[in-house]
Design a protein around this motif. Structure first.
Motif, PDB file in Angstrom:
ATOM      1  N   MET A   1      20.077  -9.288 -55.207  1.00  0.00           N
ATOM      2  CA  MET A   1      19.834  -8.574 -53.917  1.00  0.00           C
ATOM      3  C   MET A   1      18.560  -8.775 -53.245  1.00  0.00           C
ATOM      4  N   PRO A   2      18.487  -9.559 -52.230  1.00  0.00           N
ATOM      5  CA  PRO A   2      17.176  -9.753 -51.453  1.00  0.00           C
ATOM      6  C   PRO A   2      16.784  -8.095 -50.930  1.00  0.00           C
ATOM      7  N   ASN A   3      15.414  -8.086 -50.771  1.00  0.00           N
ATOM      8  CA  ASN A   3      14.964  -6.659 -50.391  1.00  0.00           C
ATOM      9  C   ASN A   3      15.160  -6.815 -48.754  1.00  0.00           C
ATOM     10  N   HIS A   4      14.831  -5.482 -48.104  1.00  0.00           N
ATOM     11  CA  HIS A   4      14.764  -5.726 -46.853  1.00  0.00           C
ATOM     12  C   HIS A   4      14.039  -6.482 -46.262  1.00  0.00           C
ATOM     13  N   SER A   5      12.613  -6.222 -46.685  1.00  0.00           N
ATOM     14  CA  SER A   5      11.755  -7.452 -45.597  1.00  0.00           C
ATOM     15  C   SER A   5      11.882  -8.631 -45.885  1.00  0.00           C
ATOM     16  N   SER A   6      12.330  -9.233 -46.990  1.00  0.00           N
ATOM     17  CA  SER A   6      12.664 -10.732 -47.119  1.00  0.00           C
ATOM     18  C   SER A   6      13.854 -11.157 -46.142  1.00  0.00           C
ATOM     19  N   LEU A   7      14.880 -10.163 -46.014  1.00  0.00           N
ATOM     20  CA  LEU A   7      15.968 -10.544 -44.865  1.00  0.00           C
ATOM     21  C   LEU A   7      15.305 -10.484 -43.545  1.00  0.00           C
ATOM     22  N   ASP A   8      14.321  -9.451 -43.481  1.00  0.00           N
ATOM     23  CA  ASP A   8      13.684  -9.505 -42.125  1.00  0.00           C
ATOM     24  C   ASP A   8      13.045 -10.688 -41.597  1.00  0.00           C
ATOM     25  N   LEU A   9      12.159 -11.178 -42.629  1.00  0.00           N
ATOM     26  CA  LEU A   9      11.575 -12.441 -42.308  1.00  0.00           C
ATOM     27  C   LEU A   9      12.421 -13.775 -42.280  1.00  0.00           C
ATOM     28  N   MET A  10      13.638 -13.733 -43.085  1.00  0.00           N
ATOM     29  CA  MET A  10      14.427 -14.906 -42.965  1.00  0.00           C
ATOM     30  C   MET A  10      15.105 -14.924 -41.465  1.00  0.00           C
ATOM     31  N   PHE A  11      15.875 -13.773 -41.162  1.00  0.00           N
ATOM     32  CA  PHE A  11      16.585 -13.563 -40.061  1.00  0.00           C
ATOM     33  C   PHE A  11      15.520 -13.893 -38.821  1.00  0.00           C
ATOM     34  N   ALA A  12      14.465 -13.459 -38.861  1.00  0.00           N
ATOM     35  CA  ALA A  12      13.242 -13.488 -37.870  1.00  0.00           C
ATOM     36  C   ALA A  12      12.886 -14.961 -37.618  1.00  0.00           C
ATOM     37  N   ALA A  13      12.782 -15.547 -38.816  1.00  0.00           N
ATOM     38  CA  ALA A  13      12.375 -17.089 -38.786  1.00  0.00           C
ATOM     39  C   ALA A  13      13.446 -17.909 -38.133  1.00  0.00           C
ATOM     40  N   LEU A  14      14.783 -17.450 -38.476  1.00  0.00           N
ATOM     41  CA  LEU A  14      16.088 -18.297 -37.758  1.00  0.00           C
ATOM     42  C   LEU A  14      16.213 -18.100 -36.291  1.00  0.00           C
ATOM     43  N   ALA A  15      15.586 -16.876 -35.792  1.00  0.00           N
ATOM     44  CA  ALA A  15      15.739 -16.581 -34.520  1.00  0.00           C
ATOM     45  C   ALA A  15      14.911 -17.334 -33.397  1.00  0.00           C
ATOM     46  N   ASP A  16      14.729 -18.481 -33.610  1.00  0.00           N
ATOM     47  CA  ASP A  16      13.894 -19.345 -32.720  1.00  0.00           C
ATOM     48  C   ASP A  16      14.671 -20.907 -32.877  1.00  0.00           C
ATOM     49  N   GLY A  17      14.953 -21.313 -31.680  1.00  0.00           N
ATOM     50  CA  GLY A  17      15.668 -22.838 -31.699  1.00  0.00           C
ATOM     51  C   GLY A  17      14.587 -23.899 -32.238  1.00  0.00           C
ATOM     52  N   SER A  18      13.384 -23.693 -32.017  1.00  0.00           N
ATOM     53  CA  SER A  18      12.484 -24.799 -32.640  1.00  0.00           C
ATOM     54  C   SER A  18      12.454 -24.713 -34.214  1.00  0.00           C
ATOM     55  N   ARG A  19      12.549 -23.637 -34.799  1.00  0.00           N
ATOM     56  CA  ARG A  19      12.318 -23.279 -36.169  1.00  0.00           C
ATOM     57  C   ARG A  19      13.805 -23.665 -36.708  1.00  0.00           C
ATOM     58  N   ARG A  20      14.832 -23.408 -36.023  1.00  0.00           N
ATOM     59  CA  ARG A  20      16.327 -23.790 -36.380  1.00  0.00           C
ATOM     60  C   ARG A  20      16.272 -25.454 -36.397  1.00  0.00           C
ATOM     61  N   THR A  21      15.884 -25.899 -35.469  1.00  0.00           N
ATOM     62  CA  THR A  21      15.726 -27.677 -35.423  1.00  0.00           C
ATOM     63  C   THR A  21      15.004 -28.127 -36.609  1.00  0.00           C
ATOM     64  N   ILE A  22      13.987 -27.322 -37.189  1.00  0.00           N
ATOM     65  CA  ILE A  22      13.343 -27.740 -38.417  1.00  0.00           C
ATOM     66  C   ILE A  22      14.397 -27.674 -39.534  1.00  0.00           C
ATOM     67  N   VAL A  23      14.690 -26.630 -39.769  1.00  0.00           N
ATOM     68  CA  VAL A  23      15.706 -26.337 -40.720  1.00  0.00           C
ATOM     69  C   VAL A  23      16.679 -27.315 -40.939  1.00  0.00           C
ATOM     70  N   ASP A  24      17.586 -27.328 -39.731  1.00  0.00           N
ATOM     71  CA  ASP A  24      18.398 -28.651 -39.429  1.00  0.00           C
ATOM     72  C   ASP A  24      18.038 -29.748 -40.008  1.00  0.00           C
ATOM     73  N   ARG A  25      16.671 -30.285 -39.587  1.00  0.00           N
ATOM     74  CA  ARG A  25      16.436 -31.597 -40.019  1.00  0.00           C
ATOM     75  C   ARG A  25      16.040 -31.597 -41.694  1.00  0.00           C
ATOM     76  N   LEU A  26      15.728 -30.682 -42.241  1.00  0.00           N
ATOM     77  CA  LEU A  26      15.505 -30.236 -43.493  1.00  0.00           C
ATOM     78  C   LEU A  26      16.791 -30.258 -44.432  1.00  0.00           C
ATOM     79  N   SER A  27      17.744 -29.970 -43.778  1.00  0.00           N
ATOM     80  CA  SER A  27      19.100 -29.788 -44.611  1.00  0.00           C
ATOM     81  C   SER A  27      19.339 -31.177 -44.760  1.00  0.00           C
ATOM     82  N   ARG A  28      18.883 -32.288 -44.060  1.00  0.00           N
ATOM     83  CA  ARG A  28      19.339 -33.628 -44.495  1.00  0.00           C
ATOM     84  C   ARG A  28      18.185 -34.192 -45.424  1.00  0.00           C
TER      85      ARG A  28
END
Lengths: 110, 110
Positions: A1-28
């Protein structure tokens, strides 16, 4: 079970279109900073800042070999964020299932 | 396919422990503002601000009846956020599957 602050950081990281573009590229597959920067219309320091936010959240890791830094997705971290959401959604759906069962039982004349 | 800004708002809304506590409670059924505030150690205005962030993101809806405001989860919105992550994670896993197939084929002496 992830602790609160790691979920805070992960969701905050995903809350940006440029960062999602990076994650999307890295999924390939893994990519260098240069490859990740290519589709983004921003300065290299801005790209590096986004990569730092992603790396601090645990969603990606990077490794430097010579002058080239290569980034990789961390699917286990991605799964923690996904599972948190999935568990809440399935909680809601189970509740609807129970409600349906209850209503069917109530409507049963036997 | 959700647009960029709705994913921005949904992930930002989930990037806070108090808001996740609210979503977690709502996954077990609708609740009044008073019920949602009970486990949170903060002022009512602070709770209302968190509810506004969640409602603006589309993850919850609220309805006022007399003096009582009741909040409900919006599972379709939760599913959009979940699906965005799941699609990237499965992209990564398919890549690993293809790599495994490739390596097995390379190792096959036939």
């Amino acid at each position: 079970m992830p602790n609160h602050s790691s979920l805070d950081l992960m969701f905050a990281a995903l809350a940006d279109g440029s960062r999602r573009t990076i994650v999307d590229r890295l999924s390939r597959g893994p990519a260098t900073v240069k490859e990740l920067a290519a589709p983004l219309t921003m300065s290299l320091p801005a790209v590096l800042q986004h990569l730092r936010v992603l790396e601090d959240s645990g969603l990606i890791r990077s490794e430097k070999s010579g002058r080239v830094r290569t980034c990789r997705l961390q699917p286990a971290a991605l799964q923690q964020a996904e599972r948190w959401i999935a568990d809440r959604r399935s909680g809601w759906e189970h509740r609807l299932d129970r409600l349906e069962t209850f209503l069917n039982t109530e409507g049963d004349p036997s």
